[in-house]
Write an enzyme that holds these catalytic residues in place. Structure first.
Site, PDB file in Angstrom:
ATOM      1  N   GLY A  15       0.817  -1.204   0.000  1.00  9.66           N
ATOM      2  CA  GLY A  15       0.000   0.000   0.000  1.00  9.66           C
ATOM      3  C   GLY A  15       0.850   1.253   0.000  1.00  9.66           C
ATOM      4  O   GLY A  15       2.007   1.262  -0.469  1.00  9.66           O
ATOM      5  N   SER A  16       0.313   2.283   0.614  1.00 10.59           N
ATOM      6  CA  SER A  16       0.916   3.607   0.478  1.00 10.59           C
ATOM      7  C   SER A  16       2.322   3.717   1.050  1.00 10.59           C
ATOM      8  O   SER A  16       3.053   4.632   0.689  1.00 10.59           O
ATOM      9  CB  SER A  16       0.024   4.646   1.160  1.00 10.59           C
ATOM     10  OG  SER A  16      -1.272   4.563   0.616  1.00 10.59           O
TER      11      SER A  16
END
Lengths: 581, 386
Positions: A296-297
């Site tokens: 993810g981020s």
């Protein structure tokens, strides 16, 4: 017959006997007979030689007696102690007696029935049918019960059953229980390493030593781990609380020394007690090493570092995030959509998917792929632990792959692998393979590979710190320890689709951000919203505050002192290169 | 180095001694230390001593043993006989003393402490008895008026009585065998030889019927798996594991589980670590010593010398073959140490004494040489006349 008569007769008989028994002592006879004795001896020695030679041609296990020797090898096997970096005991051997029997001997002496009666009198919990079967076997060696108490041994000994015996067996104990289970691993019944560092110890030649009968009873050099038990305890303790509070199915945390690559603490819940490992469930595997996740981020840090390092972007550059990106059926949108042109620091703090994708595209598909390869994200990470996983890399790395991987989707890696790369972003640009063993900074230098410029690393420190000051990770701040970091919230994939309410939240934090020493990764698997989070379950509401709590607890243990008058993020940049905003 | 011109004690000794025989004996002693170095540490650790306890103690006995070997080999045949008588009487007294004041080890009283050193006096009876019996038998022809046979029987009886009482069955059998062989060699009539063999067979059968542990040993030999064959099984395994060249020094595993790895079963332990080739070499050395000694005995002109040399060779030969045969499971298990190889201070010194006498008696003597030449000459004359 009178006395004289008896005496005369006896004397006569004696005289006859003496004459008859008297050897000739003729040279001829003695020589001939010495010759006979010599021939007899020659034959005897030849028979012995023949028997010896015959052993050269029998297979090694001809005598079917190997079971006992093998058992005895395993039993006397000792393993080295495992210590943490401060010398605290994590694993050690204790000796316990084990009971074996020679069934053929029992059958020939007291018989199975009586032996059964005597043995079960001391060991009532022994399985009757099974024990009877073992004692009735036509074998010379069977185990009856492993690891009995000294008292039971004494009682059995006193019964004097022929054909039973004891072997002292080394048993592995882990005083910390589950505390560092995933690092230590465990041993099997034969006291051989089955997982974790224990398995690694065997791979390092211990098994061969045992085979040769050398490693028993000797004091083996203890194995010193990078692990700090007190930090490990604090980390695990907070993760247990967090897993409970957010009703997550799993929680994991990792503390990495960014300058040496040492794993100072690592926990993945649910874990297990290595003293009684039993059969491990899939859920109990070590997510940080054996699991492959879309990070993810938190991956955006890599994307930004790449763009900055390539010169295709600088901190003043801006990217258009007004429109979602369209790729066929895929629409790339921002979670915290700003719908405007964003500068590079803004892309980081707002965690803009569109912005990071555009930065990656600015470097190009090939450049992106090469960078990820250089950062060790496309190959399996090898550590001392036998566990591990291959990253899931897209077969055809398309433009869409680059776009999604730019914000941490489409490429699954082991979290430890991602942590290694993130550490390189803040430690001056050196990629250091992580280790579970103690390692000095000097040793780390030999292993380190410069992957980005020190200057880029400085910018990444600034961005990480900025994100805690005014971005998505404000809840990670711990007064005086100057935390920096990047959050990540990924929707989990089920049956090929991203599921909105099943999240994997993560926080990749570094502290102190101006001169990073440690990287802390916290991951929560499917955390649930809590009353104070107003229905939200993104990283900023769970992984980030947990990380903050952990840092507050472990920083003093790690010897870091809280500081005052800490600079704002901008001051981290070398004068002249300061960001415009 | 040593001149033949000057007749010094050592010079004369050096040029008359059978150097091959002496060399083999010394080599055997040194091989023994090396094998003990490999075999004994696990036993020592098991018994709670420091690892090289047995090696150190054996090495400590090495110097007196070699001294005894050399000193005894310097004696003349007449001196050998006299010293044997003294040793025999002293050892006999001590053996009887063990029955009263000896320390009981493993269920038998065999040891006595003398000047702070533990001694097993029965070890010294064996070589002394062999020499004294040889003397008694050899006197048979020369002194018809003396009841020499009964004298020899008496010597045997007083020797084995305390051994039976100790009890030490192995030593008893060994001594009786050597004595009977000497009787046979001295020229006993075949009628009595048959009687002796018959008596032996009867007593073996009686022992089997009457003594429970003899019966057990024999049964477990005939039918493996019935008795406690742990040591034997492990020993056999050891030979198989070692193969031709062995697993290498220190690589053995069997020694860690064999209780008597340093003593009765040292041959098996040696096999695992150093291989069958070394075992064959050791067996060959024993065979060489025994056969060469018997050859000397056959050639000797003096009846006492013929018998005494044979007796000492028999003692050495029987002990070595029985020990090796037990290790190889060729005969029923009987505790017997391998001469010069197994651990044991008393045994080492006693062997050095016995073999020292052997070396002394096999030295070349001028008189014997000249008589042999004379006989040879006469035989040729006789041949020429015929």
């Amino acid at each position: 017959m009178n006395f004289a008569g008896v005496r005369d007769l006896t004397l006569a008989w004696m005289r006859w006997l003496d004459r008859s028994l008297r050897p000739s002592v003729s040279a001829q006879t003695t020589r001939a007979r010495i010759g006979m004795v010599g021939v007899a001896f020659a034959i005897l020695y030849l028979v012995i030689a023949g028997r010896l030679i015959s052993f050269g041609f029998v297979p090694e296990d001809y005598f079917g007696n190997r079971a006992r020797v093998r058992a005895s090898d395993a039993v006397s096997a000792s393993r080295p102690d495992i210590l943490d970096r401060e010398g605290r005991l994590l694993a050690s051997d204790i000796k316990t007696p084990s009971l074996f029997a020679n069934p053929m001997r029992i059958q020939k002496s007291v018989g199975v029935d009586e032996a059964m009666e005597l043995i079960t009198a001391v060991l009532p919990d022994l399985d009757n049918a099974e024990t009877r079967e073992r004692l009735s076997a036509r074998k010379r060696f069977v185990w009856l019960k492993r690891e009995i108490t000294p008292k039971q041994q004494a009682e059995l000994h006193r019964q004097g059953i022929p054909g039973i015996g004891f072997l002292r067996e080394s048993r592995r104990i882990y005083p910390g229980g589950a505390e560092a289970s995933h690092i230590l691993g465990h041993v099997n019944l034969a006291n051989a390493g089955a997982a974790g560092i224990e398995r690694w110890i065997d791979g390092g030649g211990l098994a061969e030593l045992h085979q040769a009968g050398l490693a028993s009873g000797r004091s083996l050099e203890p194995v010193e781990l990078a692990l700090d038990l007190s930090v490990q305890h604090a980390l695990r303790d907070e993760l247990v609380a967090a897993k409970d509070k957010f009703k997550a199915i799993a929680a994991a945390g990792l503390l990495l020394n960014v300058n040496t690559g040492e794993v100072v603490a690592m926990a993945s819940l649910p874990d297990f007690d290595p003293n009684k490992p039993g059969k491990l469930e899939t859920n109990q595997l070590n997510r940080l090493v054996s699991g492959a996740f879309e990070m993810g981020s938190t991956f955006k840090a890599l994307t930004l570092a790449m763009a900055l390092d390539s010169g295709k972007a600088n901190l003043q550059s801006s990217f258009d995030a007004r429109q979602p990106l369209q790729y066929g059926n895929f629409t790339i949108n921002d979670f915290h959509a700003q719908r405007r042109i964003l500068t590079v620091p803004e892309i980081f703090t707002y965690s803009s998917n569109i912005g990071s994708a555009k930065m990656a595209l600015a470097v190009g598909v090939e450049g992106h792929r090469a960078f990820m390869k250089k950062m060790g994200q496309l190959d399996r990470l090898r550590t001392e632990l036998p566990e591990g996983t291959d990253p899931l890399v897209p077969k055809n790395w398309s433009e869409l792959s680059t776009v999604t991987i730019a914000f941490g989707h489409g490429l699954s890696v082991a979290p430890l692998q991602a942590a290694m790369a993130t550490a390189a972003l803040v430690n001056g640009g050196k990629l250091i393979p992580p280790t579970f063993l103690k390692r000095s900074e000097d040793d780390a230098k030999y292993l380190a590979r410069q992957v980005i410029k020190p200057d880029t690393s400085e910018k990444m420190r600034y961005l990480m710190r900025l994100n805690v000051e005014k971005g998505s990770a404000t809840r990670a701040e711990v007064e005086g320890f100057y935390v920096g970091g990047k959050t990540g919230t990924a929707e989990k994939v089920e049956k090929g689709k991203y599921v909105k309410n099943k999240l994997l939240t993560a926080f990749m934090g570094v502290f102190p951000a101006d001169q990073p020493k440690y990287l802390l990764l916290v991951m929560l698997d499917e955390p649930q919203p809590t009353p104070e989070s107003k229905g939200q379950a993104t990283s900023g509401h769970n992984a980030v505050p947990v990380a903050g709590k952990i840092i507050a607890r472990i920083a003093p243990l790690l010897g870091l002192k809280p500081r005052q008058d800490l600079p704002v993020a901008e001051r981290l940049l070398t004068p002249g290169r300061q960001a415009a905003n | 180095m040593m001149s033949r011109a000057k007749r010094t004690l050592f010079g004369e000794w050096w040029w008359t001694v059978d150097r091959l025989l002496l060399g083999s004996l010394v080599a055997l002693v040194l091989i023994g230390i090396v094998l003990l170095l490999a075999a004994s540490p696990p036993v020592a650790i098991r018994l709670g001593y420091e690892p090289f306890h047995f090696v150190n103690r054996q090495a400590m006995y090495l110097v007196p043993a070699l001294a005894v070997l050399i000193a005894t080999s310097l004696l003349t045949p007449r001196q050998v006989r006299r010293v044997a008588l003294i040793v025999f009487l002293a050892a006999l007294a001590l053996v009887f003393a063990t029955l009263v004041v000896g320390a009981e080890i493993k269920g038998a009283r065999r040891w006595i402490s003398l000047f702070g050193v533990s001694l097993q006096p029965s070890e010294f009876i064996k070589p002394a008895l062999a020499v004294l019996s040889a003397w008694a038998f050899s006197e048979s022809a020369r002194r018809p008026e003396m009841p020499t046979t009964f004298l020899a029987m008496g010597l045997l009886l007083v020797s084995i009585t305390p051994l039976v009482l100790q009890p030490d069955f192995g030593q008893t059998v060994l001594i009786v065998l050597v004595w009977c062989s000497l009787f046979f060699l001295s020229g006993l009539a075949w009628f009595w030889v048959a009687g002796l063999a018959g008596g032996g067979a009867v007593s073996v059968y009686a022992a089997y019927q009457l003594i429970p542990h003899v019966r057990k040993r024999f049964d477990s030999f005939m039918e493996p798996g019935s008795g406690d064959t742990f040591q034997i099984d492990t020993a056999l395994d050891s030979f198989a594991r070692g193969g031709w060249l062995g697993r290498g020094p220190g690589e053995g595993t069997v020694k860690r589980i064999l209780p008597d790895g340093h003593a009765d079963f040292i041959f098996a332990v040696a096999a695992e670590e150093f291989g069958l080739v070394l075992c064959l070499a050791v067996a060959a050395m024993f065979a060489f010593i025994v056969l060469r000694a018997l050859l000397h005995a056959q050639r000797d002109e003096d009846p006492f010398m013929r018998l005494a040399i044979s007796g000492l060779a028999l003692l050495f030969g029987l002990q070595s073959t029985i020990a090796m045969a037990v290790n190889l499971h060729l005969v029923p298990a009987k505790g017997m140490t391998l001469p010069f190889i197994s651990y044991g201070g008393s045994s080492l010194i006693s062997l050095a004494y016995g073999m020292g006498m052997l070396v002394a008696l096999t030295r070349r003597r001028p008189r014997a040489e000249s008589i042999a030449e004379l006989e040879h000459f006469q035989a040729r004359l006789a041949g020429a006349r015929a």
